[in-house]
Design a protein around this motif. Structure first.
Motif, PDB file in Angstrom:
ATOM      1  N   PHE A 123       0.828  -1.198   0.000  1.00 10.43           N
ATOM      2  CA  PHE A 123       0.000   0.000   0.000  1.00 10.43           C
ATOM      3  C   PHE A 123       0.873   1.263   0.000  1.00 10.43           C
ATOM      4  N   PHE A 124       0.265   2.340  -0.532  1.00 13.02           N
ATOM      5  CA  PHE A 124       0.959   3.627  -0.550  1.00 13.02           C
ATOM      6  C   PHE A 124       0.218   4.613   0.339  1.00 13.02           C
ATOM      7  N   ASN A 125       0.975   5.323   1.175  1.00 10.04           N
ATOM      8  CA  ASN A 125       0.433   6.386   2.011  1.00 10.04           C
ATOM      9  C   ASN A 125       1.212   7.659   1.715  1.00 10.04           C
ATOM     10  N   ARG A 126       0.484   8.736   1.477  1.00 11.70           N
ATOM     11  CA  ARG A 126       1.164   9.971   1.076  1.00 11.70           C
ATOM     12  C   ARG A 126       2.056  10.546   2.169  1.00 11.70           C
ATOM     13  N   ILE A 127       1.950  10.023   3.385  1.00 11.37           N
ATOM     14  CA  ILE A 127       2.825  10.488   4.449  1.00 11.37           C
ATOM     15  C   ILE A 127       4.282  10.133   4.175  1.00 11.37           C
ATOM     16  N   THR A 128       4.490   9.177   3.262  1.00 14.12           N
ATOM     17  CA  THR A 128       5.851   8.756   2.923  1.00 14.12           C
ATOM     18  C   THR A 128       6.466   9.590   1.808  1.00 14.12           C
ATOM     19  N   THR A 129       5.771  10.626   1.345  1.00 17.60           N
ATOM     20  CA  THR A 129       6.307  11.454   0.269  1.00 17.60           C
ATOM     21  C   THR A 129       7.655  12.042   0.656  1.00 17.60           C
ATOM     22  N   SER A 130       8.493  12.244  -0.312  1.00 16.15           N
ATOM     23  CA  SER A 130       9.822  12.806  -0.069  1.00 16.15           C
ATOM     24  C   SER A 130       9.749  14.326  -0.130  1.00 16.15           C
ATOM     25  N   LEU A 131      10.118  14.981   0.964  1.00 12.78           N
ATOM     26  CA  LEU A 131      10.117  16.436   1.031  1.00 12.78           C
ATOM     27  C   LEU A 131      11.545  16.940   0.832  1.00 12.78           C
ATOM     28  N   THR A 132      11.737  17.740  -0.183  1.00  9.18           N
ATOM     29  CA  THR A 132      13.069  18.258  -0.493  1.00  9.18           C
ATOM     30  C   THR A 132      13.220  19.664   0.084  1.00  9.18           C
ATOM     31  N   PRO A 133      14.440  20.074   0.413  1.00 12.23           N
ATOM     32  CA  PRO A 133      14.646  21.443   0.904  1.00 12.23           C
ATOM     33  C   PRO A 133      14.229  22.452  -0.155  1.00 12.23           C
ATOM     34  N   PRO A 134      13.681  23.572   0.248  1.00 14.53           N
ATOM     35  CA  PRO A 134      13.208  24.556  -0.731  1.00 14.53           C
ATOM     36  C   PRO A 134      14.367  25.240  -1.444  1.00 14.53           C
ATOM     37  N   THR A 135      14.117  25.608  -2.673  1.00 16.24           N
ATOM     38  CA  THR A 135      15.070  26.403  -3.445  1.00 16.24           C
ATOM     39  C   THR A 135      14.796  27.876  -3.179  1.00 16.24           C
ATOM     40  N   LEU A 136      15.814  28.616  -2.772  1.00 17.17           N
ATOM     41  CA  LEU A 136      15.623  30.020  -2.458  1.00 17.17           C
ATOM     42  C   LEU A 136      16.718  30.873  -3.087  1.00 17.17           C
ATOM     43  N   THR A 137      16.377  32.126  -3.362  1.00 20.47           N
ATOM     44  CA  THR A 137      17.303  33.107  -3.916  1.00 20.47           C
ATOM     45  C   THR A 137      17.367  34.289  -2.969  1.00 20.47           C
ATOM     46  N   VAL A 138      18.553  34.565  -2.449  1.00 14.93           N
ATOM     47  CA  VAL A 138      18.750  35.636  -1.470  1.00 14.93           C
ATOM     48  C   VAL A 138      19.397  36.822  -2.173  1.00 14.93           C
ATOM     49  N   SER A 139      18.924  38.025  -1.853  1.00 13.57           N
ATOM     50  CA  SER A 139      19.474  39.234  -2.467  1.00 13.57           C
ATOM     51  C   SER A 139      19.373  40.386  -1.475  1.00 13.57           C
ATOM     52  N   ALA A 140      20.159  41.425  -1.752  1.00 16.91           N
ATOM     53  CA  ALA A 140      20.133  42.650  -0.951  1.00 16.91           C
ATOM     54  C   ALA A 140      19.835  43.813  -1.875  1.00 16.91           C
ATOM     55  N   ALA A 141      18.741  44.518  -1.615  1.00 17.05           N
ATOM     56  CA  ALA A 141      18.367  45.693  -2.388  1.00 17.05           C
ATOM     57  C   ALA A 141      18.610  46.910  -1.510  1.00 17.05           C
ATOM     58  N   GLY A 142      19.770  47.544  -1.707  1.00 21.17           N
ATOM     59  CA  GLY A 142      20.137  48.626  -0.805  1.00 21.17           C
ATOM     60  C   GLY A 142      20.422  48.061   0.568  1.00 21.17           C
ATOM     61  N   TYR A 143      19.607  48.439   1.539  1.00 20.64           N
ATOM     62  CA  TYR A 143      19.741  47.925   2.907  1.00 20.64           C
ATOM     63  C   TYR A 143      18.605  46.978   3.274  1.00 20.64           C
ATOM     64  N   HIS A 144      17.953  46.359   2.259  1.00 22.83           N
ATOM     65  CA  HIS A 144      16.823  45.473   2.516  1.00 22.83           C
ATOM     66  C   HIS A 144      17.204  44.036   2.162  1.00 22.83           C
ATOM     67  N   LEU A 145      16.970  43.119   3.105  1.00 23.74           N
ATOM     68  CA  LEU A 145      17.266  41.699   2.914  1.00 23.74           C
ATOM     69  C   LEU A 145      16.040  41.021   2.309  1.00 23.74           C
ATOM     70  N   LEU A 146      16.192  40.477   1.099  1.00 22.63           N
ATOM     71  CA  LEU A 146      15.082  39.888   0.358  1.00 22.63           C
ATOM     72  C   LEU A 146      15.355  38.424   0.060  1.00 22.63           C
ATOM     73  N   VAL A 147      14.276  37.630  -0.080  1.00 22.29           N
ATOM     74  CA  VAL A 147      14.402  36.220  -0.433  1.00 22.29           C
ATOM     75  C   VAL A 147      13.229  35.821  -1.319  1.00 22.29           C
ATOM     76  N   GLU A 148      13.512  34.996  -2.317  1.00 23.78           N
ATOM     77  CA  GLU A 148      12.487  34.422  -3.194  1.00 23.78           C
ATOM     78  C   GLU A 148      12.496  32.905  -3.036  1.00 23.78           C
ATOM     79  N   LEU A 149      11.298  32.304  -2.914  1.00 28.01           N
ATOM     80  CA  LEU A 149      11.155  30.866  -2.700  1.00 28.01           C
ATOM     81  C   LEU A 149      10.418  30.238  -3.874  1.00 28.01           C
TER      82      LEU A 149
END
Length: 311
Positions: A123-149
């Motif tokens: 049997f298959f249960n979706r609780i066994t799904t593989s969760l991968t770490p998120p892909t993120l992009t970090v940037s600095a706009a002037g003095y602001h810390l930004l991230v895209e996921l």
């Protein structure tokens, strides 16, 4: 004796003949290697193709959940979008919508011929799904810390951890549900370096992924920011110096015409001769009028009125 032997031969071959006839509709081999590929709550049923030279084999998939096994006499439910398909995979994400054990099966078909069903080994249960770490992009706009996921779907939450690189003991956390936009984390200090890592969490299965790799970004130096924006400030200052006098003049003109408008005199009030000549002319007329004035006594005036009334 010969007749009895012939009937015995026919009766002995009859079961084999019926067996061949009954199996004529299932000449295709069943699909092999039926497996589930499940990553980040996206579930796919996969199998090996059934090869028939010169023919296009079709496949159909059915599933059975805990409810069907326990309450509806082991019924199977066809997956509409995976009925009569030619590919060897089926997206079962929407059908496997509960955190319970599911069984799935697939069979091949060619015209009126159909193979036996091939099911999962377990049997298959979706609780066994593989969760991968998120892909993120970090940037600095002037003095602001930004991230895209990356966008993984509405079932996911993102836990973002960030800190100043030289202050690892002060780690801040921010939870985000909507990953389709750029996220502002904090106002950075000049020349300081900040680091970020994140993980996903799925409430439906109460599981989290591993952390992503740490990414660091450095804020711009204050002098560098001034050098970058100095040309813009200079251009704005020049524009103000050039435009401000014109705006002042224009404002004064508008106020003048709005509050104190210039109204022309009628032609009858306009002077056609010099004021001195007009005054002298009026004075002569007054002297002439004074010469014609006569003084009449009161008795003479009364007599004049009586005569006028009598007549």
């Amino acid at each position: 004796m010969a007749i009895r032997s012939r009937s015995f031969f026919i009766s002995s071959l009859m079961p084999l003949f019926l067996s061949v006839i009954s199996c004529k509709g299932s000449l295709l081999p069943a699909p092999q290697n039926v497996t589930i590929l499940s990553t980040n709550m996206k579930h796919f049923l996969l199998w090996s193709p059934v090869s028939v030279p010169g023919e296009a084999v079709k496949y159909s998939v059915e599933f059975q959940g805990e409810y069907e096994r326990n309450y509806t006499n082991d019924t199977w439910i066809p997956i509409g979008k995976c009925t009569g398909i030619s590919v060897t995979q089926c997206d079962i994400t929407e059908d496997v919508s509960a955190t319970v054990p599911y069984n799935l099966r697939v069979r091949a078909a060619l015209g009126t011929q159909a193979s036996h069903w091939a099911s999962l080994d377990s049997f298959f249960n979706r609780i066994t799904t593989s969760l991968t770490p998120p892909t993120l992009t970090v940037s600095a706009a002037g003095y602001h810390l930004l991230v895209e996921l990356e966008h993984l779907g509405p079932a996911f939450e993102f836990w973002i951890y960030y800190w100043r690189k030289d202050q690892k003991d002060k780690v801040y956390c921010k939870m985000v549900r909507n990953s389709s936009m750029t996220i502002h984390l904090e106002k950075m200090e000049p020349s300081a370096e900040y680091c970020i890592r994140a993980q996903t969490y799925v409430e439906a299965i109460n599981r989290s992924s591993n952390f992503s790799e740490v990414q660091c970004v450095k804020a711009e130096d204050s002098r560098a920011v001034w050098v970058t924006f100095a040309p813009f400030f200079l251009a704005a200052l020049i524009a103000i110096i050039l435009v401000l006098p014109w705006l002042t003049w224009k404002t004064c003109r508008i106020c003048q015409y709005s509050c104190c408008p210039n109204v022309g005199l009628p032609d009858t009030l306009k002077l056609t001769e010099s004021p001195t000549r007009i005054l002298n002319y009026r004075g002569d007329e007054m002297e002439i009028c004074d010469e014609h004035v006569q003084v009449i006594a009161r008795e003479e005036l009364l007599l004049h009125f009586w005569i006028h009334d009598t007549l």
